[in-house]
Design a protein around this motif. Structure first.
Motif, PDB file in Angstrom:
ATOM      1  N   TRP A  78       0.813  -1.212   0.000  1.00 44.20           N
ATOM      2  CA  TRP A  78       0.000   0.000   0.000  1.00 44.20           C
ATOM      3  C   TRP A  78       0.849   1.266   0.000  1.00 44.20           C
ATOM      4  O   TRP A  78       0.299   2.380  -0.075  1.00 44.20           O
ATOM      5  CB  TRP A  78      -0.928   0.010   1.220  1.00 44.20           C
ATOM      6  CG  TRP A  78      -1.954  -1.079   1.165  1.00 44.20           C
ATOM      7  CD1 TRP A  78      -1.974  -2.214   1.915  1.00 44.20           C
ATOM      8  CD2 TRP A  78      -3.100  -1.128   0.322  1.00 44.20           C
ATOM      9  NE1 TRP A  78      -3.064  -2.993   1.600  1.00 44.20           N
ATOM     10  CE2 TRP A  78      -3.783  -2.342   0.616  1.00 44.20           C
ATOM     11  CE3 TRP A  78      -3.629  -0.301  -0.662  1.00 44.20           C
ATOM     12  CZ2 TRP A  78      -4.947  -2.728  -0.035  1.00 44.20           C
ATOM     13  CZ3 TRP A  78      -4.800  -0.673  -1.299  1.00 44.20           C
ATOM     14  CH2 TRP A  78      -5.440  -1.873  -0.992  1.00 44.20           C
ATOM     15  N   ASP A  79       2.151   1.093   0.087  1.00 47.29           N
ATOM     16  CA  ASP A  79       3.050   2.246  -0.034  1.00 47.29           C
ATOM     17  C   ASP A  79       3.040   2.706  -1.504  1.00 47.29           C
ATOM     18  O   ASP A  79       3.223   1.890  -2.410  1.00 47.29           O
ATOM     19  CB  ASP A  79       4.468   1.841   0.386  1.00 47.29           C
ATOM     20  CG  ASP A  79       5.453   2.996   0.344  1.00 47.29           C
ATOM     21  OD1 ASP A  79       5.099   4.093  -0.151  1.00 47.29           O
ATOM     22  OD2 ASP A  79       6.589   2.794   0.800  1.00 47.29           O
ATOM     23  N   MET A  80       2.821   3.999  -1.732  1.00 48.99           N
ATOM     24  CA  MET A  80       2.705   4.486  -3.101  1.00 48.99           C
ATOM     25  C   MET A  80       3.969   4.232  -3.915  1.00 48.99           C
ATOM     26  O   MET A  80       3.901   4.041  -5.132  1.00 48.99           O
ATOM     27  CB  MET A  80       2.385   5.991  -3.095  1.00 48.99           C
ATOM     28  CG  MET A  80       1.903   6.521  -4.425  1.00 48.99           C
ATOM     29  SD  MET A  80       0.333   5.794  -4.954  1.00 48.99           S
ATOM     30  CE  MET A  80      -0.819   6.699  -3.924  1.00 48.99           C
ATOM     31  N   THR A  81       5.106   4.163  -3.248  1.00 53.06           N
ATOM     32  CA  THR A  81       6.336   3.899  -3.995  1.00 53.06           C
ATOM     33  C   THR A  81       6.381   2.471  -4.508  1.00 53.06           C
ATOM     34  O   THR A  81       7.190   2.145  -5.377  1.00 53.06           O
ATOM     35  CB  THR A  81       7.576   4.171  -3.111  1.00 53.06           C
ATOM     36  OG1 THR A  81       7.540   3.308  -1.976  1.00 53.06           O
ATOM     37  CG2 THR A  81       7.618   5.616  -2.672  1.00 53.06           C
ATOM     38  N   LEU A 102      10.723  13.677  -4.668  1.00 48.85           N
ATOM     39  CA  LEU A 102       9.669  14.410  -3.978  1.00 48.85           C
ATOM     40  C   LEU A 102       9.910  14.455  -2.472  1.00 48.85           C
ATOM     41  O   LEU A 102      10.605  13.622  -1.898  1.00 48.85           O
ATOM     42  CB  LEU A 102       8.317  13.739  -4.250  1.00 48.85           C
ATOM     43  CG  LEU A 102       7.890  13.622  -5.715  1.00 48.85           C
ATOM     44  CD1 LEU A 102       6.517  12.971  -5.808  1.00 48.85           C
ATOM     45  CD2 LEU A 102       7.876  14.983  -6.399  1.00 48.85           C
ATOM     46  N   ARG A 103       9.274  15.432  -1.827  1.00 47.88           N
ATOM     47  CA  ARG A 103       9.333  15.515  -0.376  1.00 47.88           C
ATOM     48  C   ARG A 103       8.652  14.297   0.237  1.00 47.88           C
ATOM     49  O   ARG A 103       7.570  13.891  -0.208  1.00 47.88           O
ATOM     50  CB  ARG A 103       8.614  16.770   0.132  1.00 47.88           C
ATOM     51  CG  ARG A 103       9.249  18.065  -0.254  1.00 47.88           C
ATOM     52  CD  ARG A 103       8.416  19.220   0.269  1.00 47.88           C
ATOM     53  NE  ARG A 103       7.056  19.218  -0.263  1.00 47.88           N
ATOM     54  CZ  ARG A 103       6.087  20.016   0.166  1.00 47.88           C
ATOM     55  NH1 ARG A 103       6.334  20.872   1.146  1.00 47.88           N
ATOM     56  NH2 ARG A 103       4.878  19.958  -0.370  1.00 47.88           N
ATOM     57  N   SER A 104       9.272  13.755   1.256  1.00 50.56           N
ATOM     58  CA  SER A 104       8.696  12.598   1.939  1.00 50.56           C
ATOM     59  C   SER A 104       8.560  12.891   3.420  1.00 50.56           C
ATOM     60  O   SER A 104       9.205  13.797   3.968  1.00 50.56           O
ATOM     61  CB  SER A 104       9.563  11.355   1.732  1.00 50.56           C
ATOM     62  OG  SER A 104       9.527  10.947   0.381  1.00 50.56           O
ATOM     63  N   GLY A 105       7.702  12.122   4.048  1.00 48.68           N
ATOM     64  CA  GLY A 105       7.484  12.263   5.474  1.00 48.68           C
ATOM     65  C   GLY A 105       6.569  11.158   5.948  1.00 48.68           C
ATOM     66  O   GLY A 105       6.108  10.325   5.166  1.00 48.68           O
ATOM     67  N   VAL A 106       6.300  11.119   7.244  1.00 49.84           N
ATOM     68  CA  VAL A 106       5.375  10.148   7.793  1.00 49.84           C
ATOM     69  C   VAL A 106       3.958  10.658   7.550  1.00 49.84           C
ATOM     70  O   VAL A 106       3.634  11.808   7.865  1.00 49.84           O
ATOM     71  CB  VAL A 106       5.616   9.940   9.298  1.00 49.84           C
ATOM     72  CG1 VAL A 106       4.563   8.999   9.889  1.00 49.84           C
ATOM     73  CG2 VAL A 106       7.019   9.385   9.531  1.00 49.84           C
ATOM     74  N   ILE A 107       3.117   9.808   6.965  1.00 46.46           N
ATOM     75  CA  ILE A 107       1.736  10.186   6.647  1.00 46.46           C
ATOM     76  C   ILE A 107       0.776   9.117   7.158  1.00 46.46           C
ATOM     77  O   ILE A 107       1.187   7.997   7.498  1.00 46.46           O
ATOM     78  CB  ILE A 107       1.531  10.384   5.137  1.00 46.46           C
ATOM     79  CG1 ILE A 107       1.680   9.046   4.391  1.00 46.46           C
ATOM     80  CG2 ILE A 107       2.491  11.436   4.585  1.00 46.46           C
ATOM     81  CD1 ILE A 107       1.289   9.117   2.912  1.00 46.46           C
ATOM     82  N   HIS A 108      -0.494   9.434   7.210  1.00 43.04           N
ATOM     83  CA  HIS A 108      -1.519   8.485   7.651  1.00 43.04           C
ATOM     84  C   HIS A 108      -1.619   7.310   6.680  1.00 43.04           C
ATOM     85  O   HIS A 108      -1.734   6.151   7.078  1.00 43.04           O
ATOM     86  CB  HIS A 108      -2.870   9.204   7.744  1.00 43.04           C
ATOM     87  CG  HIS A 108      -3.990   8.330   8.204  1.00 43.04           C
ATOM     88  ND1 HIS A 108      -4.676   7.482   7.349  1.00 43.04           N
ATOM     89  CD2 HIS A 108      -4.566   8.173   9.432  1.00 43.04           C
ATOM     90  CE1 HIS A 108      -5.622   6.847   8.020  1.00 43.04           C
ATOM     91  NE2 HIS A 108      -5.580   7.246   9.292  1.00 43.04           N
ATOM     92  N   ASN A 109      -1.647   7.609   5.369  1.00 40.29           N
ATOM     93  CA  ASN A 109      -1.544   6.619   4.301  1.00 40.29           C
ATOM     94  C   ASN A 109      -2.809   5.800   4.068  1.00 40.29           C
ATOM     95  O   ASN A 109      -2.805   4.900   3.238  1.00 40.29           O
ATOM     96  CB  ASN A 109      -0.363   5.655   4.560  1.00 40.29           C
ATOM     97  CG  ASN A 109       0.064   4.920   3.298  1.00 40.29           C
ATOM     98  OD1 ASN A 109       0.259   5.552   2.260  1.00 40.29           O
ATOM     99  ND2 ASN A 109       0.192   3.610   3.371  1.00 40.29           N
ATOM    100  N   ILE A 162       2.775  13.718  -1.057  1.00 40.59           N
ATOM    101  CA  ILE A 162       1.653  13.871  -1.980  1.00 40.59           C
ATOM    102  C   ILE A 162       0.787  12.606  -2.009  1.00 40.59           C
ATOM    103  O   ILE A 162      -0.395  12.660  -2.380  1.00 40.59           O
ATOM    104  CB  ILE A 162       2.150  14.214  -3.400  1.00 40.59           C
ATOM    105  CG1 ILE A 162       0.980  14.615  -4.310  1.00 40.59           C
ATOM    106  CG2 ILE A 162       2.944  13.074  -3.984  1.00 40.59           C
ATOM    107  CD1 ILE A 162       0.221  15.827  -3.858  1.00 40.59           C
ATOM    108  N   ALA A 163       1.357  11.470  -1.547  1.00 37.97           N
ATOM    109  CA  ALA A 163       0.573  10.234  -1.506  1.00 37.97           C
ATOM    110  C   ALA A 163      -0.623  10.377  -0.568  1.00 37.97           C
ATOM    111  O   ALA A 163      -1.670   9.760  -0.779  1.00 37.97           O
ATOM    112  CB  ALA A 163       1.449   9.073  -1.076  1.00 37.97           C
TER     113      ALA A 163
END
Length: 1013
Positions: free
Chosen positions: A155-158, A197-204, A236-237
């Motif tokens: 489920w990780d967009m990458t 792209l900028r990355s970070g911890v997200i709810h996802n 952006i994911a």
């Protein structure tokens, strides 16, 4: 179900709650794919969620979620997310051993009250609120990191590209092909950029079951739950995932996505490069979902959770597949305040700011034609009929008949007009369910078939297509333009004659002004009334077939940037669309009631002008007239350099000349530098009349006389003392004849000189008329105070004096004790081209030079320049003061005018264009017997009309008729001379060859029409 999934009974779960948290209450199970979740309601009404975590989840991930929630509590405690309830031991997690030996972590969190977004209408307001919550959530997590965030999830967009490995689970070939298209786009356009792209911890996983809205107000976001898929990935994911779920079964899924992006952007500003990938990331979240679902069907055919969003996901994917990705991206970009496509607004501004530099699209600028709207917006209009394909179209014969009656030459189908005639299935929106594309995104110009069309800018031909289908474009051409200082853009030209398809091909280079095509007739333009569909496209990635000519109302702001109004490109005036003020009839009536009754109005049909632009004057209906008459605006109407200088100085200081200021001396220095060496002292006034009045005052003090020698039919101003020396006024209706001190000499008009005079003697023989006036004075024991003449008599009919005439006259006057005044109000400032001042063409130097009109390019200022000797004699103790003469603003304007004349070599332009016009007038004289004489120098021109070249009988009526025909055809000129039979032309100094050709064409048409009668 996974083997490591917890399988506790309701009783077991209650026991765990009591053991680790000391709580009891009613438990009810909640859906979950991997874990076991229970809603807990205690006896005192408190609500919690008990989560028994899948044993396969690494401990580090459980601790990661704990750290994440604690971080949110500490840095954004106001956000409506679950908060961890500690165990009886004070820990954030507990654990338990299952019957099969698996260790499961346990977490208890507070309940967030609300209704799942999935059970609401998912209004755009709610979705924007969701974006705001996610933006705040992710912004609070900036700088937060944990080892558990570095997870390897499908489920990780990458990892979206892994969907390719699951395609074989999709049984339907069409469905597989659909997914393959999105995966191919992802691999080519998206995957290579994800690492940048900028990355970070997200709810996802902000799906519509993990987002809550208010129980009573579904437009308000009440909470965000379930952090089981949180991880470190491109930011952006977060937006893409939320948008993918929000768009399920939504009538306007891209609008839904745009609302989320807009809200997110408020708190976590997105970047253009992120938004440019959002469409594909939304699609790939859906691709991931349906391929994972397909792969699990074999293992869990009866698991409803896996398939709960499968059908809506497929439907959404099909919608996305039908869309143009660039359109969707434009909507998403615009929602966040960016141009629909990078550089679009700058292109629109460039076209607006440079419209005067573009060459005409038609034989003359579109605004120069009498035009009116074509009633495409009204399907009930009599001119709207049904075509053979049952589509409403404009009837060509009826339109042509209408134009013949009204004098209309161009029909306009404007940008943004709602056209309900677009009723076919091809106009159904691909962006909004149940809506049609009914708003016109081009500019239609209706003219006769065969009308030539030219590119206003240099261009490269992008494509040439022939659409044979009824109601298609016929011949369709796209050009790419790359003007300096502007992003590249496309122009689309539709409904053309097919000949262009044989003449042009992709890659051909066109120069500005080159022929593009001709308007096609009904047999080749798609069965429409002949017209051009002209459209601008700011996204050069779009092909001719991608460019839509009609759009949805909901996205007009997007289309306005992607396909901006072509009115500036075509050369239309804003006033065509927006009219204001009083009607012409009302103004005429009010003038008669409130203004002096002898204030004249030009033309049989008066014109109401509302704006000037270079060589053009624009009337209240947006028609542009080529100004060949009003020499007040010497370097063009509303010249930007003049406007800037005026505004800048006016915003700083304006005062009178009793105070010191740089501008007045700077302007005096610049102005006198253009004159002969002995003319060194300047006096500033507000008008040419004031300048001439000042000259008379100085003359009187210097000579002690008042006798004047003037030329017949001359005019020098509006004050009484100037009326007294203007035969044009005092010898006509309302005048009282010459006063005793005024002596009138013949106009030195070589064209009307007696036939027995040899041309080489004209100067001497006409000068004898001045000698006779001097002799009359001397017979009374008096002498001349002054001789005043326009260096080229204008009101007398653009009369050019014989060579040597002024030398003879100036010598006579000076020998008799008078001074010589050159009135350069109309002919000065380089208008003659060969010299700065018209008197220089006679090789003389006056004692005083007066000037006005052109000095300020429409700003009310004027000047008089004289010798030191005369200036000193005028300094007799009486103060000369003029409140506004020479003020800082006026002098700033005057300096700007001189700067433009010199920097743009407008004298050289005047000479070149003037010579071209004179040569053309002479050629025209060979074809029209009515032209008796042509005369001119630079941009001071005249054509004298006669009924008979031998007798030179003035053709006054013909001159007036030509003037009025020219006015109807969009050219402004005047008539002058004692018989009002001389066409008078004094265009701005910026007059171009194209302007000259336009003037010549209209004159030719006017002579042909008038003399034919």
């Amino acid at each position: 179900m996974l083997d490591t999934a917890p399988q506790y009974s309701l009783t077991d779960a209650a026991s765990l709650l009591k053991t680790h948290y000391g709580l009891s209450g009613d438990l009810s199970p909640l859906n979950s794919e991997r874990d076991q979740n229970y809603k807990v309601v205690t006896a005192d009404g408190k609500i919690f969620i008990l989560k028994i975590i899948n044993a396969s989840e690494p401990v580090v991930e459980s601790r990661f979620q704990t750290a994440l929630l604690n971080h949110i509590r500490d840095h954004a405690g106001h956000l409506p997310v679950p908060h961890i309830v500690p165990t009886l031991k004070g820990d954030s997690l507990a654990d338990t051993l299952s019957a099969n030996g698996d260790v499961h972590n346990i977490r208890l969190v507070g309940w967030v009250d609300g209704l799942p977004l999935a059970e609401s209408a998912r209004s755009l307001q709610a979705l924007e609120g969701l974006g705001e919550l996610l933006g705040q959530f992710d912004a609070a997590l900036q700088g937060f990191m944990h080892a558990g965030a570095l997870r390897d999830l499908d489920w990780d967009m990458t990892n979206a590209g892994r969907s390719k490995d699951r395609l074989h689970f999709v049984k339907n070939a069409d469905d597989r092909a659909l997914l393959e298209r999105f995966i191919a786009r992802f691999e080519t356009l998206v995957a290579p950029k994800l690492g940048t792209l900028r990355s970070g911890v997200i709810h996802n996983d902000a799906n519509d079951w993990n987002v809550l809205v208010g129980n009573d107000n579904h437009d308000v976001i009440a909470g965000l739950i379930d952090f089981g898929d949180a991880l470190y990935t491109p930011v952006i994911a977060e937006v893409a995932i939320a948008a993918a779920y929000a768009g399920l079964d939504h009538d306007a899924p891209i609008s839904a996505a745009a609302a989320i992006a807009k809200g997110f952007h408020k708190y976590y500003p997105l970047r253009e490069e992120e938004l440019n990938l959002l469409y594909d990331l939304i699609a790939m979240r859906l691709v991931t979902s349906v391929t994972i679902s397909a792969s699990r069907h074999a293992e869990a055919e009866d698991n409803p959770y896996l398939a709960i969003s499968e059908k809506p996901a497929w439907d959404f994917l099909r919608k996305l597949d039908r869309m143009e990705p660039l359109f969707a991206t434009a909507i998403l970009r615009k929602a966040c305040g960016f141009d629909a496509v990078s550089g679009a607004s700058a292109t629109v501004s460039w076209l607006k700011n440079n419209r005067s530099k573009l060459l005409p699209l038609l034989d003359k600028p579109v605004a120069a034609y009498p035009a009116e709207l074509v009633p495409y917006g009204d399907p009930t209009h009599p001119m709207t009929i049904k075509s053979a394909e049952e589509q409403p179209v404009i009837a060509q014969a009826m339109w042509e008949e209408h134009c013949a009656v009204t004098g209309t030459e161009v029909g306009i189908g404007p940008w943004g007009e709602e056209r309900t005639v677009y009723a076919g299935t091809m106009f159904e929106s691909k962006l909004v369910k149940g809506k049609r594309r009914t708003y016109h995104l081009g500019l239609d110009l209706f003219m006769a078939s065969g009308t030539p069309l030219y590119t206003p800018l240099d261009a490269i031909v992008r494509s040439v297509d022939i659409e044979p289908d009824p109601l298609g474009y016929g011949c369709l051409i796209t050009l790419e333009h790359r003007p300096e200082g502007c992003a590249p853009f496309i122009s689309l030209w539709g409904h053309l004659a097919h000949e262009a398809g044989n003449r042009l091909k992709a890659g051909d280079v066109l120069k500005a002004g080159d022929l593009v095509a001709y308007m096609g007739d009904e047999t080749e333009n798609g069965h429409w009334a002949p017209h051009l569909h002209l459209q601008i496209c700011t996204d050069i990635r779009l092909t001719a077939m991608d460019i839509i000519g009609v759009g949805e109302e909901a996205y007009l702001d997007i289309w306005a940037e992607l396909f901006p109004d072509a009115r500036n490109f075509a050369g239309m005036a804003e006033e065509f669309y927006q009219q204001s003020g009083r009607s012409k009839e009302e103004i005429v009536a009010m003038r008669r009631e409130m203004l002096l009754p002898n204030l004249s109005i030009s033309y049989e049909d008066p014109i109401k002008f509302v704006r000037g632009d270079g060589v053009w004057l624009i009337d209240h209906k947006g028609r542009a007239y080529l100004d060949c008459f009003n020499n007040v605006c010497h370097i063009g109407h509303a010249h930007p350099a003049v406007v800037e200088a005026m505004a800048k100085q006016a915003s700083t200081l304006n005062t009178n000349t009793r105070y010191l200021h740089d501008n007045i001396v700077a302007y005096a220095e610049r102005l006198t530098a253009t004159l002969p060496d002995n003319l060194t002292v300047a006096g500033f006034t507000n008008s040419g009349s004031e300048a001439n009045s000042l000259a008379l005052r100085m003359m009187g003090v210097h000579t002690g006389r008042e006798n004047a020698v003037v030329l017949d039919w001359s005019y020098h101003g509006t004050t009484q003392e100037l009326i007294d020396i203007s035969p044009y006024k005092f010898n006509r209706k309302g005048g009282k004849g010459a006063k005793p001190h005024v002596y009138v000499a013949k106009v030195p008009d070589s064209y009307r000189a007696p036939k027995d005079w040899a041309p080489e003697d004209h100067a001497k023989l006409y000068a004898e008329s001045v000698a006779e006036q001097i002799a009359l004075m001397q017979a009374k024991g008096e002498g001349p105070g002054f001789f005043i003449a326009e260096s080229i008599p204008s009101v007398a009919g653009q009369v050019f004096m014989p060579d040597g005439y002024l030398k003879e006259v100036y010598k006579m006057i000076r020998d008799a004790g008078g001074i010589c005044i050159a009135d350069e109000v109309q002919v000065g400032f380089g208008r003659v081209g060969s010299h700065w001042w018209a008197f220089e063409t006679q090789d003389v130097t006056p004692d005083i030079v007066t000037m006005g009109k052109p000095i300020g390019d429409g700003h009310p200022m004027a000047a008089m320049v004289t010798t030191r000797e005369i200036a000193d004699s005028f300094n007799n103790g009486m103060e000369y003061f003029n409140t506004f003469g020479g003020n800082p603003v006026s002098c700033a304007v005057g300096l700007a005018v001189l700067d433009v004349i010199e920097s743009q070599n407008l004298r050289g332009n005047a000479l070149t264009i003037g010579n071209y016009l004179m040569d053309s007038f002479r050629e025209m004289q060979n074809r029209y017997e009515v032209i008796g004489d042509v005369r001119g120098l630079g941009l001071f021109l005249g054509i004298e009309l006669v009924n008979d070249r031998y007798t030179k009988e003035p053709a006054t009526n013909i001159a007036r008729a030509v003037c009025n025909v020219a006015r109807r055809r969009g050219i402004l000129m005047g008539t002058e001379g004692p018989f009002d039979n001389v066409l008078k032309m004094r265009p701005p100094m910026i007059f171009s060859k194209a302007n000259a050709d336009h003037l010549l064409n209209v004159l030719d048409e006017a002579f042909a029409e008038v003399t034919k009668k």
